[in-house]
Design a protein around this motif. Structure first.
Motif: not given
Length: 204
Positions: A135-163
């Motif tokens: 979970e921690v690794n998924l959240v970290s990757l998703l958060q980086k994706g938001k910073s790098d412009g791959f993922i929309a800013r509004h996305v809840d990284s923790e929620g996506v990782a859980t899903y």
């Protein structure tokens, strides 16, 4: 061979065989005698290396389960760009491996968690820790994706990782019952559509 290396090699052989037995039959349905028979060992030889069946199982978690899980689910996503596509590829690769495993009994980690839940807090902690690392690794990757412009800013990284974790473990359980190829295809197609709703730009 050096005595230490010989002992390590023996322990590794025991752990590999033990993991196979525990995965196929379940921890509580596998006796010490079953393990000894599969390994062609005496009880004395077993207890020379391990204090108990529980100690043996914990050593398997620490040395094999963590390693297998890391190499299949965590290492492929570490430090990667384009997180949604790399997560999707990792899930698909893992499901394809399971699909072609004629001895597939479901997702090893969730099988063991279901078996030990409410029965052994110490073992449960080791198993849950693996999920937390994922979970921690998924959240970290998703958060980086938001910073790098791959993922929309509004996305809840923790929620996506859980899903991702919940849906993956669910489909792995369903695949054991049959139609693995069809289930894998349907799951990946739905995950691809879901990820498109999270992407800042069009996914590949």
């Amino acid at each position: 061979m050096d005595k230490t290396l010989k002992r390590m090699a023996t322990m590794h052989r025991m752990q590999v065989t033990g993991l196979d037995l525990f995965y196929r039959n379940g921890y509580f349905n596998t006796s010490i005698d079953d393990i000894l028979k599969a390994l062609n060992l005496s009880k004395g030889a077993f207890y020379y290396h391990f204090e108990s069946k529980e100690d043996f199982f914990i050593s398997i978690i620490q040395n094999l389960v963590v390693q297998k899980f890391y190499s299949h689910m965590i290492e492929p996503i570490e430090g990667q760009q384009d997180p949604l596509n790399i997560i999707l590829k990792t899930l698909e690769d893992s499901l394809e491996t399971a699909e072609h495993n004629q001895f597939d009994q479901g997702f090893m980690l969730t099988n063991f968690i279901a078996e030990f839940n409410g029965k052994n807090p110490e073992v449960m902690k080791y198993l849950k820790d693996i999920f937390q690392i994922w979970e921690v690794n998924l959240v970290s990757l998703l958060q980086k994706g938001k910073s790098d412009g791959f993922i929309a800013r509004h996305v809840d990284s923790e929620g996506v990782a859980t899903y991702v974790i919940a849906s993956y473990t669910g489909i792995r359980t369903m695949m054991v019952e049959g139609n693995a190829s069809s289930l894998r295809y349907q799951y990946i197609q739905q995950m691809r559509q879901y990820f498109k709703t999270l992407a800042q730009t069009e996914m590949a």
